[in-house]
Design a protein around this motif. Structure first.
Motif, short mmCIF file in Angstrom:
data_model
loop_
_atom_site.label_atom_id
_atom_site.label_comp_id
_atom_site.label_asym_id
_atom_site.label_seq_id
_atom_site.Cartn_x
_atom_site.Cartn_y
_atom_site.Cartn_z
N ARG A 1 0.90 -1.16 -0.04
CA ARG A 1 -0.03 0.14 0.02
C ARG A 1 0.88 1.30 0.01
O ARG A 1 1.84 1.47 0.96
N PHE A 2 0.65 1.99 -1.01
CA PHE A 2 1.58 3.43 -1.11
C PHE A 2 0.87 4.54 -1.16
O PHE A 2 -0.33 4.75 -1.91
N ASP A 3 0.99 5.39 0.07
CA ASP A 3 0.45 6.46 0.12
C ASP A 3 1.67 7.79 0.01
O ASP A 3 2.69 7.57 0.43
N TYR A 4 1.02 8.98 -0.60
CA TYR A 4 2.07 10.07 -0.71
C TYR A 4 0.92 11.51 -0.48
O TYR A 4 -0.07 11.17 -0.76
N VAL A 5 1.66 12.47 -0.15
CA VAL A 5 0.92 13.62 -0.30
C VAL A 5 2.03 14.69 -0.61
O VAL A 5 3.37 14.58 -0.10
N GLY A 6 1.57 15.83 -1.18
CA GLY A 6 2.32 17.05 -1.48
C GLY A 6 2.85 18.01 -0.16
O GLY A 6 2.08 17.85 0.93
N PRO A 7 3.17 19.17 -0.62
CA PRO A 7 3.48 20.24 0.10
C PRO A 7 2.22 20.87 1.01
O PRO A 7 1.06 20.67 -0.17
N LEU A 8 1.84 20.95 2.13
CA LEU A 8 0.78 21.53 2.62
C LEU A 8 -0.39 20.59 2.46
O LEU A 8 -1.78 21.07 2.50
N GLY A 9 -0.32 19.28 2.41
CA GLY A 9 -1.31 18.30 2.09
C GLY A 9 -2.00 18.33 0.81
O GLY A 9 -3.00 17.49 0.66
N LEU A 10 -1.56 19.05 -0.06
CA LEU A 10 -1.90 18.92 -1.37
C LEU A 10 -1.48 17.76 -2.38
O LEU A 10 -0.34 17.20 -1.93
N GLY A 11 -2.37 17.38 -3.37
CA GLY A 11 -1.73 16.34 -4.19
C GLY A 11 -1.59 15.04 -3.54
O GLY A 11 -1.04 14.04 -4.14
N ALA A 12 -2.48 14.67 -2.41
CA ALA A 12 -2.52 13.32 -1.96
C ALA A 12 -3.18 12.17 -2.74
O ALA A 12 -4.02 12.44 -3.59
#
Length: 201
Positions: free
Chosen positions: A56-67
């Motif tokens: 299971r691969f989770d990711y999030v960008g700066p300030l919680g954007l692009g999750a």
């Protein structure tokens, strides 16, 4: 990569490939960076591994954007949310496995003059996967995936003394893109909720 590599028997290949599989539930937290000709961004993420072949691969960008997130079994994403974001970030799931799981076990292989180096080549249905494992000093696994002779992806992963990933880089020549991750924490006593495989939320 020396060519040609001497063929090996199937049993040797099976021993080596089984040694690359996750053997326990593990959570890997990391920082990541992505860049291509149009954009450059980064953030944090987590990969949760379950034996023998699930991720299971989770990711999030700066300030919680692009999750986003994806569930992977073998070399296929069974779902990704949002799908387009994940596939642009990680165009080749095979390279993600090479970045997160120690490519180390087993002797033999295509070999090389240096006994601290093991080289394996797997070819089937027009695809060729090369793995070059260096054991002396810093432990490194390099991988390259070609289809009909065309390079689709390359990866290079450095491992720590416990054979856990420390940092990795994946390059995708067609997209002129690169994805890099730096591991900040590895939890080998992770407890994974079965719900994580059903969807992102």
């Amino acid at each position: 990569m020396p060519q040609p590599l001497a063929p090996v028997d199937r049993d040797s290949a099976v021993v080596w490939s089984r040694a690359t599989l996750p053997t326990r539930y593990t959570a890997i937290r990391f920082r990541w960076k992505y860049q291509d000709d149009q954009k450059r961004w980064g953030g944090r993420g987590q990969a949760r591994l379950a034996p023998p072949d699930s991720l299971r691969f989770d990711y999030v960008g700066p300030l919680g954007l692009g999750a986003g997130a994806a569930a992977i079994v073998g070399d296929s994403a069974i779902w990704a949310d949002p799908e387009q974001n994940f596939r642009s970030l990680i165009p080749a799931v095979r390279m993600l496995w090479a970045a997160l799981v120690w490519g180390g076990g087993g002797g033999g292989g295509g070999g090389g003059a240096d006994s601290s180096v093991r080289i394996w080549r797997l070819a089937a249905d027009g695809d060729t996967l090369d793995y070059r494992e260096t054991r002396g000093g810093a432990r490194v696994l390099e991988a390259e995936w070609r289809r009909e002779g065309k390079v689709l992806a390359r990866s290079r992963t450095e491992f720590d003394a416990q054979r856990m990933p420390a940092r990795a880089r994946m390059d995708f020549p067609e997209e002129r893109a690169r994805f890099e991750l730096t591991v900040v924490l590895v939890d080998t006593a992770a407890v994974l909720d079965p719900a994580i495989w059903r969807g992102r939320r």
